[in-house]
Design an enzyme around this catalytic site. Structure first.
Site, mmCIF file in Angstrom:
data_model
loop_
_atom_site.group_PDB
_atom_site.id
_atom_site.type_symbol
_atom_site.label_atom_id
_atom_site.label_comp_id
_atom_site.label_asym_id
_atom_site.label_seq_id
_atom_site.Cartn_x
_atom_site.Cartn_y
_atom_site.Cartn_z
ATOM 1 N N ALA A 145 -16.270 -7.577 -8.014
ATOM 2 C CA ALA A 145 -15.180 -6.964 -8.778
ATOM 3 C C ALA A 145 -15.212 -7.395 -10.255
ATOM 4 O O ALA A 145 -14.953 -6.574 -11.143
ATOM 5 C CB ALA A 145 -13.847 -7.325 -8.141
ATOM 6 N N CYS A 190 -3.051 -14.295 -2.845
ATOM 7 C CA CYS A 190 -2.696 -14.783 -1.505
ATOM 8 C C CYS A 190 -2.977 -16.271 -1.394
ATOM 9 O O CYS A 190 -3.171 -16.795 -0.302
ATOM 10 C CB CYS A 190 -3.392 -13.965 -0.426
ATOM 11 S SG CYS A 190 -5.166 -13.946 -0.556
ATOM 12 N N ARG A 242 0.851 -1.203 0.000
ATOM 13 C CA ARG A 242 0.000 0.000 0.000
ATOM 14 C C ARG A 242 0.881 1.245 0.000
ATOM 15 O O ARG A 242 0.616 2.217 -0.720
ATOM 16 C CB ARG A 242 -0.916 -0.022 1.234
ATOM 17 C CG ARG A 242 -2.020 -1.066 1.131
ATOM 18 C CD ARG A 242 -3.063 -0.902 2.230
ATOM 19 N NE ARG A 242 -2.619 -1.346 3.526
ATOM 20 C CZ ARG A 242 -2.981 -2.500 4.113
ATOM 21 N NH1 ARG A 242 -3.795 -3.333 3.489
ATOM 22 N NH2 ARG A 242 -2.553 -2.813 5.315
HETATM 23 N N1 SAH Z 1 -6.962 -4.818 -0.421
HETATM 24 C C1 SAH Z 1 -7.408 -4.982 0.948
HETATM 25 C C2 SAH Z 1 -7.553 -6.418 1.384
HETATM 26 C C3 SAH Z 1 -8.468 -7.229 0.527
HETATM 27 S S1 SAH Z 1 -9.084 -8.663 1.276
HETATM 28 C C4 SAH Z 1 -6.484 -4.219 1.864
HETATM 29 O O1 SAH Z 1 -5.468 -3.681 1.426
HETATM 30 O O2 SAH Z 1 -6.784 -4.166 3.057
HETATM 31 C C5 SAH Z 1 -10.239 -9.191 0.087
HETATM 32 C C6 SAH Z 1 -11.492 -8.352 -0.002
HETATM 33 O O3 SAH Z 1 -12.233 -8.831 -1.113
HETATM 34 C C7 SAH Z 1 -12.419 -8.402 1.185
HETATM 35 O O4 SAH Z 1 -12.656 -7.113 1.650
HETATM 36 C C8 SAH Z 1 -13.735 -8.989 0.628
HETATM 37 O O5 SAH Z 1 -14.892 -8.373 1.173
HETATM 38 C C9 SAH Z 1 -13.615 -8.667 -0.824
HETATM 39 N N2 SAH Z 1 -14.347 -9.518 -1.769
HETATM 40 C C10 SAH Z 1 -14.544 -10.856 -1.713
HETATM 41 N N3 SAH Z 1 -15.177 -11.289 -2.818
HETATM 42 C C11 SAH Z 1 -15.373 -10.196 -3.599
HETATM 43 C C12 SAH Z 1 -15.944 -9.985 -4.894
HETATM 44 N N4 SAH Z 1 -16.451 -11.012 -5.585
HETATM 45 N N5 SAH Z 1 -15.941 -8.747 -5.397
HETATM 46 C C13 SAH Z 1 -15.432 -7.707 -4.685
HETATM 47 N N6 SAH Z 1 -14.884 -7.848 -3.476
HETATM 48 C C14 SAH Z 1 -14.842 -9.067 -2.940
#
Ligand code: SAH
Length: 412
Positions: free
Chosen positions: A298, A356, A232
């Site tokens: 997403a 991950c 980040r």
């Molecule tokens: N980038 C974040 C961590 C991401 S963790 C950071 O820097 O803190 C993964 C995230 O994906 C979670 O918040 C979860 O709610 C989201 N997520 C899971 N499935 C998803 C989907 N199909 N579309 C969008 N978001 C999703």
């Protein structure tokens, strides 16, 4: 494990619900000790020849090689595919003083790395095998500590672990969060709760000077994804005034907040969780930066976004491959996701793409990005690679602990 060995192990098991230092001694098959001599902390079931003496699930056992040479002491759980996880390479008691010393050592490592500091008060204090406490994670958010315990051996010793964290940090609130799928595998019970101190739903903390609120009781994992902090921060450096930024799978919005602070003209953060969207909006207000938070899947968002409309795109999805059997489907998923992400990249954009899934290796992930580029008909180059920060240490022999891969990709 062969059937015969499995029977050998199971027949010696005594069921008990207490934390005990047993007399049990796990003997490895010939030739299976090598990784352990090199610092690997796990014993797989197929490496176990037999258990001498008695040990119940959750007990401490000694581990010896086939010739009886002492390797160390660890937690025993014959239910698991990893029946022994080493806690120590010394012949020592695993008691309250042991845990207190381990947590102090973990803190010394973070202090050496400059954590916490005036800009960052959210960091990982204990990283499981990386701090020789297999199955314990302790994340610190300013004056709160959040523990997650995922092995029965440590769950039975909770009180000593809480006392060790209290002695090192004296947090205003100590939380424990649930163990996810490990609860069933290990046979332990854990739920989100305040262990001691002031009950709070949100804990204010800082990451690289940005104001955040961790949500240990109702959020995901421990309340924030601390492993991505260095990436980040790097995104903050790579963002410049006027760029259009898209943060997919944003959770608390950390990547987008960095870009917004750097002066991006437009930051869109997408997450499918309404709670995450609420957090992103609150974080944008707290930091006085504009971020548009969108509650959406997403894939769907990317499919309908305008092609070539972003200068910086982050995709940080949850694990697609939970187990080996999922790898093929996960590979297809990553390929499709990254092809969609490349499609919305303007010429000259950077794509920061993450996986991950421990079961998808670093080279596999590079191949996936190559395939995604072919699918999207874009030319790409890897310019940097990232991983978790130093507060997520690992023994070098423990490749199973390497899960987070981050590729910084230049898109022509
Ligand atoms: N980038 C974040 C961590 C991401 S963790 C950071 O820097 O803190 C993964 C995230 O994906 C979670 O918040 C979860 O709610 C989201 N997520 C899971 N499935 C998803 C989907 N199909 N579309 C969008 N978001 C999703």
């Amino acid at each position: 494990m062969s059937r015969k060995r499995a029977t050998n192990l199971a027949s010696s098991v005594v069921v008990s619900g207490q934390a005990r230092d047993s007399s049990g001694r796990v003997v490895l098959c010939r030739g299976k000790a090598r990784p352990l001599w090199f610092g690997h902390p796990w014993v797989y079931a197929n490496a176990v020849e037999r258990l001498d003496g008695e040990a119940a699930a959750g007990d401490i056992v000694s581990l010896v090689d086939h010739d009886g040479h002492f390797i160390g002491r660890g937690i025993f759980n014959p239910r698991s595919q990893i029946p022994v996880r080493l806690l120590t390479r010394k012949d020592e008691a695993i008691d309250a003083a042991f845990f207190a010393a381990r947590v102090r050592e973990a803190q010394a490592l973070r202090t050496r790395l400059g954590l916490p500091n005036s800009e960052t008060t959210a960091y990982r204090l204990v990283n499981s095998e990386g701090d020789s406490l297999p199955g314990l994670v302790v994340d610190v958010f300013a004056d709160a500590a959040v523990l997650q315990i995922t092995t029965l051996g440590l769950a039975l010793r909770r009180d000593a672990i809480f006392a060790a964290v209290e002695a090192t940090l004296s947090p205003r609130t100590m939380y424990e969060v649930a163990a996810g799928s490990y609860a069933e595998v290990e046979g332990l019970v854990a739920q989100n709760r305040v262990v001691q101190g002031e009950p709070r739903n949100l804990v204010p903390c800082l990451e690289d000077g940005l104001r955040c609120e961790a949500e240990p009781l109702a959020g995901q994992k421990t309340g924030m994804f601390l492993d991505q902090r260095p990436n980040r921060m790097r995104v903050g450096q790579l963002a410049s005034a006027g760029i259009r930024m898209l943060d997919c799978y944003a959770y608390a919005g950390g990547f987008g907040l960095q870009a917004a602070r750097a002066g991006a003209s437009e930051v869109t953060a997408v997450d499918s969780s309404p709670r995450a969207v609420a957090r992103i909006e609150a974080h944008a207000v707290a930091n006085g930066v504009p971020v548009r938070a969108v509650e959406a899947d997403a894939f769907r968002f990317l499919e309908t976004a305008t092609p070539m409309s972003y200068d910086l795109v982050v995709v940080d999805p949850p694990k697609f491959a939970r187990a080996r059997k999922d790898v093929e489907a996960a590979t297809k998923g990553y390929e499709r996701l990254n092809a969609l992400a490349l499609t919305v990249c303007a010429p000259g954009a950077l794509l920061v793409t993450c996986s991950c899934s421990q079961n998808v290796g670093a080279h596999d992930f590079e191949r996936i990005i190559a395939a995604a580029a072919k699918q999207a008909q874009r030319e790409v180059r890897i310019v940097e690679q990232g991983g978790p920060g130093g507060d997520h240490p690992l023994p070098p022999a423990f490749t199973e602990g390497q899960y987070l891969k981050v590729l910084f990709v230049y898109v022509s």
